[in-house]
Write a protein that holds these residues in place. Sequence first.
Motif, short mmCIF file in Angstrom:
data_model
loop_
_atom_site.label_atom_id
_atom_site.label_comp_id
_atom_site.label_asym_id
_atom_site.label_seq_id
_atom_site.Cartn_x
_atom_site.Cartn_y
_atom_site.Cartn_z
N GLN A 119 0.33 2.30 4.45
CA GLN A 119 -1.01 2.02 3.93
C GLN A 119 -1.90 1.39 4.99
N VAL A 120 -1.33 0.52 5.82
CA VAL A 120 -2.11 -0.08 6.90
C VAL A 120 -2.55 1.00 7.89
N LEU A 121 -1.61 1.87 8.29
CA LEU A 121 -1.94 2.91 9.26
C LEU A 121 -2.96 3.90 8.71
N MET A 122 -2.99 4.06 7.39
CA MET A 122 -3.99 4.93 6.76
C MET A 122 -5.26 4.16 6.41
N ARG A 123 -5.36 2.93 6.90
CA ARG A 123 -6.52 2.04 6.71
C ARG A 123 -6.77 1.71 5.24
N ARG A 124 -5.71 1.63 4.49
CA ARG A 124 -5.78 1.21 3.09
C ARG A 124 -5.29 -0.23 3.02
N HIS A 125 -6.06 -1.13 3.64
CA HIS A 125 -5.61 -2.50 3.81
C HIS A 125 -5.47 -3.24 2.49
N SER A 126 -6.37 -3.02 1.57
CA SER A 126 -6.28 -3.70 0.28
C SER A 126 -5.03 -3.27 -0.47
N ASP A 127 -4.70 -1.98 -0.38
CA ASP A 127 -3.47 -1.49 -1.01
C ASP A 127 -2.25 -2.13 -0.36
N ALA A 128 -2.29 -2.27 0.96
CA ALA A 128 -1.15 -2.86 1.66
C ALA A 128 -0.94 -4.31 1.23
N VAL A 129 -2.02 -5.06 1.10
CA VAL A 129 -1.91 -6.44 0.65
C VAL A 129 -1.36 -6.48 -0.78
N GLY A 130 -1.81 -5.55 -1.61
CA GLY A 130 -1.27 -5.48 -2.97
C GLY A 130 0.22 -5.21 -2.98
N THR A 131 0.68 -4.35 -2.07
CA THR A 131 2.12 -4.08 -1.96
C THR A 131 2.87 -5.33 -1.52
N PHE A 132 2.31 -6.07 -0.58
CA PHE A 132 2.93 -7.32 -0.15
C PHE A 132 3.01 -8.32 -1.30
N LEU A 133 1.96 -8.38 -2.11
CA LEU A 133 1.96 -9.32 -3.23
C LEU A 133 3.04 -8.95 -4.24
N THR A 134 3.29 -7.65 -4.41
CA THR A 134 4.37 -7.22 -5.30
C THR A 134 5.72 -7.70 -4.78
N ILE A 135 5.94 -7.53 -3.46
CA ILE A 135 7.20 -7.98 -2.87
C ILE A 135 7.33 -9.49 -2.99
N GLU A 136 6.24 -10.21 -2.72
CA GLU A 136 6.28 -11.66 -2.80
C GLU A 136 6.66 -12.13 -4.21
N GLU A 137 6.08 -11.49 -5.20
CA GLU A 137 6.36 -11.88 -6.58
C GLU A 137 7.83 -11.64 -6.94
N ASP A 138 8.37 -10.51 -6.46
CA ASP A 138 9.73 -10.13 -6.85
C ASP A 138 10.81 -10.70 -5.94
N ALA A 139 10.48 -10.93 -4.66
CA ALA A 139 11.51 -11.38 -3.70
C ALA A 139 10.94 -12.43 -2.76
N PRO A 140 10.51 -13.58 -3.29
CA PRO A 140 9.86 -14.59 -2.44
C PRO A 140 10.79 -15.20 -1.40
N GLN A 141 12.10 -15.25 -1.65
CA GLN A 141 13.02 -15.81 -0.66
C GLN A 141 13.43 -14.78 0.38
N TRP A 142 13.38 -13.51 0.01
CA TRP A 142 13.78 -12.43 0.91
C TRP A 142 12.69 -12.17 1.95
N LEU A 143 11.44 -12.18 1.55
CA LEU A 143 10.34 -11.75 2.40
C LEU A 143 10.22 -12.54 3.70
N LEU A 178 8.08 -2.27 2.13
CA LEU A 178 7.51 -2.61 3.43
C LEU A 178 7.09 -1.36 4.19
N ASP A 179 7.87 -0.28 4.08
CA ASP A 179 7.45 0.99 4.68
C ASP A 179 6.15 1.48 4.04
N VAL A 180 6.05 1.33 2.73
CA VAL A 180 4.83 1.75 2.03
C VAL A 180 3.64 0.93 2.54
N ALA A 181 3.81 -0.39 2.64
CA ALA A 181 2.72 -1.23 3.14
C ALA A 181 2.33 -0.84 4.56
N HIS A 182 3.33 -0.56 5.41
CA HIS A 182 3.05 -0.14 6.78
C HIS A 182 2.24 1.16 6.80
#
Length: 399
Positions: free
Chosen positions: A340-364, A334-338
Amino acid sequence: MAARSIGERLKEARKRRGLSQRELADASGVSLSLIRKLEQGERQDTRLETARRFASALRIPTSHLIPAEATDAEAAVGPEADRWAPVRAALAGPARDDVEELPTVVGVRTELDSAIALYSEGDLAGIGEALPRLIRDAHALAEHDPRGRALRMGVMQIAGRLMTQTRNYDAADTAFDRAERDAPDTLHGAALANNRVWLLLRRGRLADSRALAIQWADDTEPGRLSRATAGELSAWGWLLLRVAATASRDNRPDEAEHALRLATAAAVTLGRASTSATTKRAGFIRRYSRLTVAMQQAEHAMVEDRPDAVLRLADKIRADKLPPTTGNRNRHLLDVAHAQVLMRRHSDAVGTFLTIEEDAPQWLPHQRYAREVLGLVVRRRRTLTPEMRRLANLVRLPL
């Protein structure tokens, strides 16, 4: 005499520094509108991260702005809380001595190991289903067999962690209070303190969490690192990371960096054994290593709004290579995604979120931080992709 609100404290500190509201807005990066609403009493609170921005601009600790009587940050309510009612009822109920078939030490230990595995794997629904029975069994065993007290402490700690994770804060307090009664030694007490600091931090009780972390880090510091056991080094190291986490948010960067240096020393001394060593019986269900410290360093950089430093550390950590069941790893992402957003790498941030969703869907969905970061993506994009819309629903981002 009524406690001063955050708005009153903010106005007083701003005037002491000789800043106008607009100058504070420029220095902190917080909107002038929010500053006016806080100081005029139209808003009674704000996020801890926003308070830290004010504190940094005013060169004071964040805790100087937050009333000690501040209410809990976003506790679970409604259906989100109702799903955990059986666990809360089991924690609140008295120990029963009318059990027809007495549980065994081996049986409760096996159940506890299974619960720890479910928690570590992010199966929150599974552990929520298993805990009510396990809590009752642990109570029954502890009332009839002295060996059951340490097991009951482990059960209460894992129950408290689940309740903290799902923002059932009062139930988490109950679980940790019960665990404290069964703590047999300092190492177990340190494990409990580690969990309590996390709970206090989740609740927004910054001053209390910092004080508890410092107290226990001081109490558990080994006399000589070279002679310390793996359990002692792990306990001390985790508490130092809690000191760093609270100090970062309290705008005490020197204190945070000092704690991180000591935490690194503990990890280096622990050495290769840390890659496989855990102390489940004392409540430490996660590994402690230099990698763990690096994740906290990245968190410290993110709290200080240094996204470039976060991404440099992330390149070394390579969280995508870590086991997907590691909760600390998911928080780091989540820090990495944050960043990436601040560095305007929005597609990368969404990709990081998708990784978390795949691995921890109940945690997110239980992570307020996830909502805040994804909210930045939504506000900065003219249109949203189907993945962005789905993630926004998953983390319950308000419309």
